[in-house]
Design a protein around this motif. Structure first.
Motif, PDB file in Angstrom:
ATOM      1  N   VAL A  91      -3.809  -7.549   5.238  1.00  0.00           N
ATOM      2  CA  VAL A  91      -3.950  -6.568   4.164  1.00  0.00           C
ATOM      3  C   VAL A  91      -3.763  -7.307   2.845  1.00  0.00           C
ATOM      4  O   VAL A  91      -2.749  -7.974   2.649  1.00  0.00           O
ATOM      5  CB  VAL A  91      -2.888  -5.445   4.283  1.00  0.00           C
ATOM      6  CG1 VAL A  91      -2.956  -4.503   3.103  1.00  0.00           C
ATOM      7  CG2 VAL A  91      -3.053  -4.701   5.596  1.00  0.00           C
ATOM      8  N   LEU A  92      -4.728  -7.196   1.961  1.00  0.00           N
ATOM      9  CA  LEU A  92      -4.671  -7.843   0.657  1.00  0.00           C
ATOM     10  C   LEU A  92      -4.295  -6.794  -0.392  1.00  0.00           C
ATOM     11  O   LEU A  92      -4.991  -5.802  -0.558  1.00  0.00           O
ATOM     12  CB  LEU A  92      -6.024  -8.473   0.319  1.00  0.00           C
ATOM     13  CG  LEU A  92      -6.171  -9.121  -1.052  1.00  0.00           C
ATOM     14  CD1 LEU A  92      -5.196 -10.288  -1.213  1.00  0.00           C
ATOM     15  CD2 LEU A  92      -7.610  -9.586  -1.254  1.00  0.00           C
ATOM     16  N   LEU A  93      -3.170  -7.009  -1.056  1.00  0.00           N
ATOM     17  CA  LEU A  93      -2.730  -6.161  -2.164  1.00  0.00           C
ATOM     18  C   LEU A  93      -2.919  -6.969  -3.433  1.00  0.00           C
ATOM     19  O   LEU A  93      -2.404  -8.089  -3.536  1.00  0.00           O
ATOM     20  CB  LEU A  93      -1.260  -5.771  -1.991  1.00  0.00           C
ATOM     21  CG  LEU A  93      -0.945  -4.938  -0.750  1.00  0.00           C
ATOM     22  CD1 LEU A  93       0.537  -4.939  -0.463  1.00  0.00           C
ATOM     23  CD2 LEU A  93      -1.460  -3.534  -0.936  1.00  0.00           C
ATOM     24  N   HIS A  94      -3.646  -6.428  -4.419  1.00  0.00           N
ATOM     25  CA  HIS A  94      -3.936  -7.226  -5.611  1.00  0.00           C
ATOM     26  C   HIS A  94      -4.010  -6.358  -6.857  1.00  0.00           C
ATOM     27  O   HIS A  94      -4.322  -5.170  -6.795  1.00  0.00           O
ATOM     28  CB  HIS A  94      -5.226  -8.036  -5.412  1.00  0.00           C
ATOM     29  CG  HIS A  94      -6.404  -7.226  -4.958  1.00  0.00           C
ATOM     30  ND1 HIS A  94      -7.396  -6.818  -5.818  1.00  0.00           N
ATOM     31  CD2 HIS A  94      -6.750  -6.747  -3.735  1.00  0.00           C
ATOM     32  CE1 HIS A  94      -8.307  -6.135  -5.134  1.00  0.00           C
ATOM     33  NE2 HIS A  94      -7.939  -6.081  -3.868  1.00  0.00           N
ATOM     34  N   ARG A  95      -3.683  -7.010  -7.972  1.00  0.00           N
ATOM     35  CA  ARG A  95      -3.733  -6.328  -9.260  1.00  0.00           C
ATOM     36  C   ARG A  95      -4.001  -7.343 -10.365  1.00  0.00           C
ATOM     37  O   ARG A  95      -3.274  -8.314 -10.523  1.00  0.00           O
ATOM     38  CB  ARG A  95      -2.405  -5.639  -9.552  1.00  0.00           C
ATOM     39  CG  ARG A  95      -2.372  -4.938 -10.911  1.00  0.00           C
ATOM     40  CD  ARG A  95      -1.074  -4.217 -11.150  1.00  0.00           C
ATOM     41  NE  ARG A  95       0.000  -5.084 -11.562  1.00  0.00           N
ATOM     42  CZ  ARG A  95       0.212  -5.495 -12.814  1.00  0.00           C
ATOM     43  NH1 ARG A  95      -0.599  -5.145 -13.778  1.00  0.00           N
ATOM     44  NH2 ARG A  95       1.243  -6.259 -13.104  1.00  0.00           N
ATOM     45  N   PRO A  96      -5.062  -7.117 -11.147  1.00  0.00           N
ATOM     46  CA  PRO A  96      -5.280  -7.971 -12.315  1.00  0.00           C
ATOM     47  C   PRO A  96      -4.318  -7.579 -13.441  1.00  0.00           C
ATOM     48  O   PRO A  96      -3.795  -6.462 -13.458  1.00  0.00           O
ATOM     49  CB  PRO A  96      -6.725  -7.686 -12.730  1.00  0.00           C
ATOM     50  CG  PRO A  96      -7.241  -6.638 -11.826  1.00  0.00           C
ATOM     51  CD  PRO A  96      -6.162  -6.205 -10.904  1.00  0.00           C
ATOM     52  N   ASP A  97      -4.104  -8.489 -14.367  1.00  0.00           N
ATOM     53  CA  ASP A  97      -3.253  -8.199 -15.525  1.00  0.00           C
ATOM     54  C   ASP A  97      -3.835  -7.051 -16.336  1.00  0.00           C
ATOM     55  O   ASP A  97      -5.057  -6.932 -16.472  1.00  0.00           O
ATOM     56  CB  ASP A  97      -3.136  -9.427 -16.434  1.00  0.00           C
ATOM     57  CG  ASP A  97      -2.378 -10.542 -15.751  1.00  0.00           C
ATOM     58  OD1 ASP A  97      -1.615 -10.265 -14.813  1.00  0.00           O
ATOM     59  OD2 ASP A  97      -2.555 -11.704 -16.173  1.00  0.00           O
ATOM     60  N   ARG A  98      -2.985  -6.234 -16.860  1.00  0.00           N
ATOM     61  CA  ARG A  98      -3.371  -5.132 -17.758  1.00  0.00           C
ATOM     62  C   ARG A  98      -4.524  -4.288 -17.202  1.00  0.00           C
ATOM     63  O   ARG A  98      -5.406  -3.865 -17.928  1.00  0.00           O
ATOM     64  CB  ARG A  98      -3.715  -5.673 -19.149  1.00  0.00           C
ATOM     65  CG  ARG A  98      -2.529  -6.337 -19.833  1.00  0.00           C
ATOM     66  CD  ARG A  98      -2.896  -6.953 -21.153  1.00  0.00           C
ATOM     67  NE  ARG A  98      -3.697  -8.152 -21.062  1.00  0.00           N
ATOM     68  CZ  ARG A  98      -3.243  -9.357 -20.732  1.00  0.00           C
ATOM     69  NH1 ARG A  98      -1.982  -9.522 -20.447  1.00  0.00           N
ATOM     70  NH2 ARG A  98      -4.043 -10.398 -20.694  1.00  0.00           N
ATOM     71  N   SER A  99      -4.483  -4.043 -15.909  1.00  0.00           N
ATOM     72  CA  SER A  99      -5.553  -3.288 -15.261  1.00  0.00           C
ATOM     73  C   SER A  99      -5.218  -1.804 -15.247  1.00  0.00           C
ATOM     74  O   SER A  99      -4.138  -1.407 -14.818  1.00  0.00           O
ATOM     75  CB  SER A  99      -5.742  -3.769 -13.828  1.00  0.00           C
ATOM     76  OG  SER A  99      -6.578  -2.893 -13.120  1.00  0.00           O
ATOM     77  N   ALA A 100      -6.165  -0.993 -15.700  1.00  0.00           N
ATOM     78  CA  ALA A 100      -5.986   0.459 -15.641  1.00  0.00           C
ATOM     79  C   ALA A 100      -6.028   0.942 -14.192  1.00  0.00           C
ATOM     80  O   ALA A 100      -5.479   1.989 -13.870  1.00  0.00           O
ATOM     81  CB  ALA A 100      -7.070   1.152 -16.456  1.00  0.00           C
ATOM     82  N   ALA A 101      -6.664   0.190 -13.323  1.00  0.00           N
ATOM     83  CA  ALA A 101      -6.780   0.581 -11.917  1.00  0.00           C
ATOM     84  C   ALA A 101      -5.457   0.424 -11.177  1.00  0.00           C
ATOM     85  O   ALA A 101      -5.221   1.081 -10.175  1.00  0.00           O
ATOM     86  CB  ALA A 101      -7.857  -0.250 -11.226  1.00  0.00           C
ATOM     87  N   GLY A 102      -4.589  -0.452 -11.646  1.00  0.00           N
ATOM     88  CA  GLY A 102      -3.320  -0.684 -10.957  1.00  0.00           C
ATOM     89  C   GLY A 102      -3.507  -1.511  -9.698  1.00  0.00           C
ATOM     90  O   GLY A 102      -4.464  -2.274  -9.569  1.00  0.00           O
ATOM     91  N   TRP A 103      -2.591  -1.335  -8.768  1.00  0.00           N
ATOM     92  CA  TRP A 103      -2.634  -2.088  -7.524  1.00  0.00           C
ATOM     93  C   TRP A 103      -3.760  -1.569  -6.644  1.00  0.00           C
ATOM     94  O   TRP A 103      -3.992  -0.366  -6.550  1.00  0.00           O
ATOM     95  CB  TRP A 103      -1.304  -1.987  -6.778  1.00  0.00           C
ATOM     96  CG  TRP A 103      -0.264  -2.868  -7.367  1.00  0.00           C
ATOM     97  CD1 TRP A 103       0.683  -2.525  -8.286  1.00  0.00           C
ATOM     98  CD2 TRP A 103      -0.087  -4.259  -7.105  1.00  0.00           C
ATOM     99  NE1 TRP A 103       1.444  -3.620  -8.608  1.00  0.00           N
ATOM    100  CE2 TRP A 103       1.000  -4.692  -7.902  1.00  0.00           C
ATOM    101  CE3 TRP A 103      -0.737  -5.185  -6.295  1.00  0.00           C
ATOM    102  CZ2 TRP A 103       1.445  -6.005  -7.886  1.00  0.00           C
ATOM    103  CZ3 TRP A 103      -0.285  -6.487  -6.282  1.00  0.00           C
ATOM    104  CH2 TRP A 103       0.785  -6.897  -7.074  1.00  0.00           C
ATOM    105  N   MET A 104      -4.434  -2.505  -5.982  1.00  0.00           N
ATOM    106  CA  MET A 104      -5.524  -2.177  -5.072  1.00  0.00           C
ATOM    107  C   MET A 104      -5.239  -2.786  -3.710  1.00  0.00           C
ATOM    108  O   MET A 104      -4.510  -3.771  -3.604  1.00  0.00           O
ATOM    109  CB  MET A 104      -6.845  -2.702  -5.625  1.00  0.00           C
ATOM    110  CG  MET A 104      -7.253  -2.008  -6.916  1.00  0.00           C
ATOM    111  SD  MET A 104      -8.679  -2.769  -7.700  1.00  0.00           S
ATOM    112  CE  MET A 104      -7.875  -4.056  -8.649  1.00  0.00           C
ATOM    113  N   LEU A 105      -5.823  -2.191  -2.684  1.00  0.00           N
ATOM    114  CA  LEU A 105      -5.664  -2.656  -1.321  1.00  0.00           C
ATOM    115  C   LEU A 105      -7.047  -2.977  -0.776  1.00  0.00           C
ATOM    116  O   LEU A 105      -7.956  -2.161  -0.900  1.00  0.00           O
ATOM    117  CB  LEU A 105      -4.999  -1.547  -0.487  1.00  0.00           C
ATOM    118  CG  LEU A 105      -4.803  -1.836   0.980  1.00  0.00           C
ATOM    119  CD1 LEU A 105      -3.442  -1.312   1.404  1.00  0.00           C
ATOM    120  CD2 LEU A 105      -5.899  -1.206   1.807  1.00  0.00           C
ATOM    121  N   THR A 106      -7.186  -4.154  -0.192  1.00  0.00           N
ATOM    122  CA  THR A 106      -8.455  -4.546   0.413  1.00  0.00           C
ATOM    123  C   THR A 106      -8.197  -4.917   1.864  1.00  0.00           C
ATOM    124  O   THR A 106      -7.294  -5.703   2.160  1.00  0.00           O
ATOM    125  CB  THR A 106      -9.084  -5.742  -0.326  1.00  0.00           C
ATOM    126  OG1 THR A 106      -9.299  -5.389  -1.691  1.00  0.00           O
ATOM    127  CG2 THR A 106     -10.398  -6.145   0.306  1.00  0.00           C
TER     128      THR A 106
END
Length: 144
Positions: A91-106
């Protein structure tokens, strides 16, 4: 004052950012699901590179890879998790800096059923623990 741009300074900042990302996602998972998560031994440098970034006690069958970078190569990051996960589900949990989307799961589509099962097992475990706690409290009252 200019930032130190030496390779060792960049490496320290990168590791620090990764550590903060791991701590942040542990907090997010605890807030969303009530899961108890922690960073693993990999942060100390002696795991051999095959331990997940975080462990959630309620979902031991999942292998969590955490990335907090501006430009993530998702297929490459997921491939790394797949290589390291052994028999667990990557499970990949990722978040770019200053992202409005927040944490994402792939995850891979093929792993969706495994992730859903892990989530349901965590919920069932929590329900069972709650029932056991209530039964224990009731039995203590009866003994009084």
């Amino acid at each position: 004052m200019a930032l130190d741009q030496s390779p060792s300074a960049r490496g320290r900042r990168s590791r620090s950012k990764g550590r903060r990302g791991e701590q942040e996602i542990c907090h997010v998972l605890q807030q969303l699901f009530g899961w108890v998560c922690r960073r693993t031994q990999q942060f100390s440098g002696w795991s051999g590179g095959d331990s997940p970034d975080i462990i959630c006690h309620q979902t031991p069958q999942l292998f969590f890879e955490v990335k907090r970078v501006n430009r993530l190569n998702v297929p490459s990051a997921l491939a790394l998790a797949m290589k390291q996960c052994g028999r667990k589900t990557p499970v990949l949990l990722h978040r770019p800096d200053r992202s409005a989307a927040g944490w994402m799961l792939t995850i891979r589509l093929a792993d969706l059923a495994s992730v859903a099962h892990a989530y349901q097992s965590a919920i069932d475990c929590e329900s069972t623990e709650s029932i056991e706690m209530v039964e224990e409290k009731l039995s203590r009252r009866k003994k009084r």
